[in-house]
Every structure is written in structure tokens, then in C-alpha cells.
Design a protein around this motif. Structure first.
Motif, PDB file in Angstrom:
ATOM      1  N   UNK A 149       0.811  -1.221   0.000  1.00  0.00           N
ATOM      2  CA  UNK A 149       0.000   0.000   0.000  1.00  0.00           C
ATOM      3  C   UNK A 149       0.845   1.272   0.000  1.00  0.00           C
ATOM      4  N   UNK A 150       1.971   1.261   0.702  1.00  0.00           N
ATOM      5  CA  UNK A 150       2.749   2.490   0.888  1.00  0.00           C
ATOM      6  C   UNK A 150       4.206   2.404   0.456  1.00  0.00           C
ATOM      7  N   UNK A 151       4.648   1.238   0.034  1.00  0.00           N
ATOM      8  CA  UNK A 151       6.044   1.093  -0.363  1.00  0.00           C
ATOM      9  C   UNK A 151       6.357   1.894  -1.604  1.00  0.00           C
ATOM     10  N   UNK A 152       7.475   2.571  -1.597  1.00  0.00           N
ATOM     11  CA  UNK A 152       7.912   3.356  -2.748  1.00  0.00           C
ATOM     12  C   UNK A 152       9.318   2.913  -3.131  1.00  0.00           C
ATOM     13  N   UNK A 153       9.732   3.294  -4.322  1.00  0.00           N
ATOM     14  CA  UNK A 153      11.093   3.011  -4.781  1.00  0.00           C
ATOM     15  C   UNK A 153      11.698   4.318  -5.302  1.00  0.00           C
ATOM     16  N   UNK A 154      12.939   4.589  -4.933  1.00  0.00           N
ATOM     17  CA  UNK A 154      13.600   5.776  -5.485  1.00  0.00           C
ATOM     18  C   UNK A 154      13.733   5.658  -7.003  1.00  0.00           C
ATOM     19  N   UNK A 155      13.697   6.773  -7.679  1.00  0.00           N
ATOM     20  CA  UNK A 155      13.796   6.784  -9.135  1.00  0.00           C
ATOM     21  C   UNK A 155      15.217   6.462  -9.597  1.00  0.00           C
ATOM     22  N   UNK A 156      16.199   6.880  -8.831  1.00  0.00           N
ATOM     23  CA  UNK A 156      17.579   6.599  -9.217  1.00  0.00           C
ATOM     24  C   UNK A 156      18.016   5.247  -8.673  1.00  0.00           C
ATOM     25  N   UNK A 157      18.803   4.559  -9.456  1.00  0.00           N
ATOM     26  CA  UNK A 157      19.349   3.260  -9.075  1.00  0.00           C
ATOM     27  C   UNK A 157      18.236   2.264  -8.729  1.00  0.00           C
ATOM     28  N   UNK A 160      15.255  -2.346  -6.037  1.00  0.00           N
ATOM     29  CA  UNK A 160      14.361  -3.503  -6.201  1.00  0.00           C
ATOM     30  C   UNK A 160      15.016  -4.750  -5.615  1.00  0.00           C
ATOM     31  N   UNK A 161      16.307  -4.923  -5.907  1.00  0.00           N
ATOM     32  CA  UNK A 161      17.048  -6.064  -5.374  1.00  0.00           C
ATOM     33  C   UNK A 161      17.109  -6.009  -3.843  1.00  0.00           C
ATOM     34  N   UNK A 162      17.420  -4.825  -3.305  1.00  0.00           N
ATOM     35  CA  UNK A 162      17.570  -4.649  -1.865  1.00  0.00           C
ATOM     36  C   UNK A 162      16.267  -4.957  -1.134  1.00  0.00           C
ATOM     37  N   UNK A 163      15.167  -4.424  -1.604  1.00  0.00           N
ATOM     38  CA  UNK A 163      13.883  -4.622  -0.935  1.00  0.00           C
ATOM     39  C   UNK A 163      13.423  -6.064  -1.083  1.00  0.00           C
ATOM     40  N   UNK A 164      13.673  -6.687  -2.228  1.00  0.00           N
ATOM     41  CA  UNK A 164      13.329  -8.099  -2.398  1.00  0.00           C
ATOM     42  C   UNK A 164      14.161  -8.961  -1.448  1.00  0.00           C
ATOM     43  N   UNK A 165      15.407  -8.595  -1.267  1.00  0.00           N
ATOM     44  CA  UNK A 165      16.257  -9.329  -0.320  1.00  0.00           C
ATOM     45  C   UNK A 165      15.713  -9.225   1.104  1.00  0.00           C
ATOM     46  N   UNK A 166      15.227  -8.046   1.477  1.00  0.00           N
ATOM     47  CA  UNK A 166      14.611  -7.865   2.794  1.00  0.00           C
ATOM     48  C   UNK A 166      13.373  -8.750   2.938  1.00  0.00           C
ATOM     49  N   UNK A 167      12.548  -8.789   1.892  1.00  0.00           N
ATOM     50  CA  UNK A 167      11.336  -9.619   1.925  1.00  0.00           C
ATOM     51  C   UNK A 167      11.697 -11.107   2.032  1.00  0.00           C
ATOM     52  N   UNK A 168      12.718 -11.514   1.309  1.00  0.00           N
ATOM     53  CA  UNK A 168      13.169 -12.915   1.382  1.00  0.00           C
ATOM     54  C   UNK A 168      13.669 -13.252   2.781  1.00  0.00           C
TER      55      UNK A 168
END
Length: 127
Positions: A63-71, A76-84
Motif C-alpha cells: 500500500x505504501x512502499x515506494x522506490x527511489x527513481x535513481x538506481x 528492487x534487489x535490496x527490498x526483495x532481499x529484505x522480503x526474502x
């Protein structure tokens, strides 16, 4: 990133305060069985209920997760790693008989406390 608070965040403190006002007693920063490098935000050790307060950005809130436009690819990799890692932590705790409750930082502390209290009370009842 190393300077960001990993514990005692505002949402976590609000939840702990709400749980305490309901007469619930808990421990904080308890080591996850099977992985000494991970810790539970809140633990009800007698009934083996672990609570994690997840930040919307760092854990990819739908609902509220955002991703920075740069890099973007790295984020995406970092947040997916956190979820894993969250899923792996849930698995480890389940293998050791713990029940996990995950709370998003945007959830009102009162609502989260009701949910947690229901889980804790259900685990206290003899089966």
C-alpha cells in the motif's frame, strides 16, 4: 543506511506502549532461534509469539512502499532481499514452534495491539 534506527522506532515504541497499557508484558530484541544475527522486535516468550514492526519502504509495503527513481534496479534487489529474509525468519520461527505477527509501520498501534493480543491469548489457552 547504517545510521538509520533499527530498533526503538516511533511505530515500534507506540505499539510497545499500547501493549504495555493493555497489561501485556514482553521482551524486546530477542534472538531468533536458529539465527543469532536476527532479532524479534517484540517477543512473548512464554507463549512463543514473535512480533515484527516492518517499515513500509524497507519491507515493500503493497500500500505504501515506494522506490527511489535513481538506481531503481539496486533498490528492487535490496527490498526483495529484505522480503526474502522476512520469509526465512518466519520459517525459522515456525520450525521452532513460534507464531509470527507482522505489523506494518502505518498500522495504528491500537489495531495492531488488538490483533497481537488475540494471538497471544489464543496461545495461552490450553488446547
Amino acid at each position: 543506511m547504517s545510521t538509520l534506527a533499527r530498533q526503538d522506532t516511533r511505530p515500534e515504541l507506540a505499539l510497545r506502549s499500547e501493549l504495555h497499557s493493555r497489561g501485556m508484558r514482553y521482551r524486546v530484541q530477542v534472538v531468533v532461534p536458529g539465527n543469532k544475527r536476527r532479532r524479534m522486535d517484540i517477543a512473548f516468550t512464554k507463549v512463543e509469539v514473535a512480533v515484527f514492526v516492518d517499515g513500509c519502504f524497507w519491507h515493500g509495503c503493497p500500500a505504501h512502499g515506494t522506490r527511489p527513481a535513481t538506481n531503481r534496479e539496486w533498490w528492487d534487489w535490496k527490498i526483495q532481499r529484505n522480503k526474502d529474509r522476512d520469509e526465512d525468519t518466519n520459517r525459522l520461527l515456525a520450525e521452532h514452534g513460534w507464531q509470527v505477527v507482522r505489523v506494518w509501520e502505518h498500522e495504528p498501534a491500537e489495531e495492531a495491539a488488538v490483533r497481537i493480543q488475540q494471538v497471544v491469548e489464543a496461545r495461552r489457552r490450553p488446547s
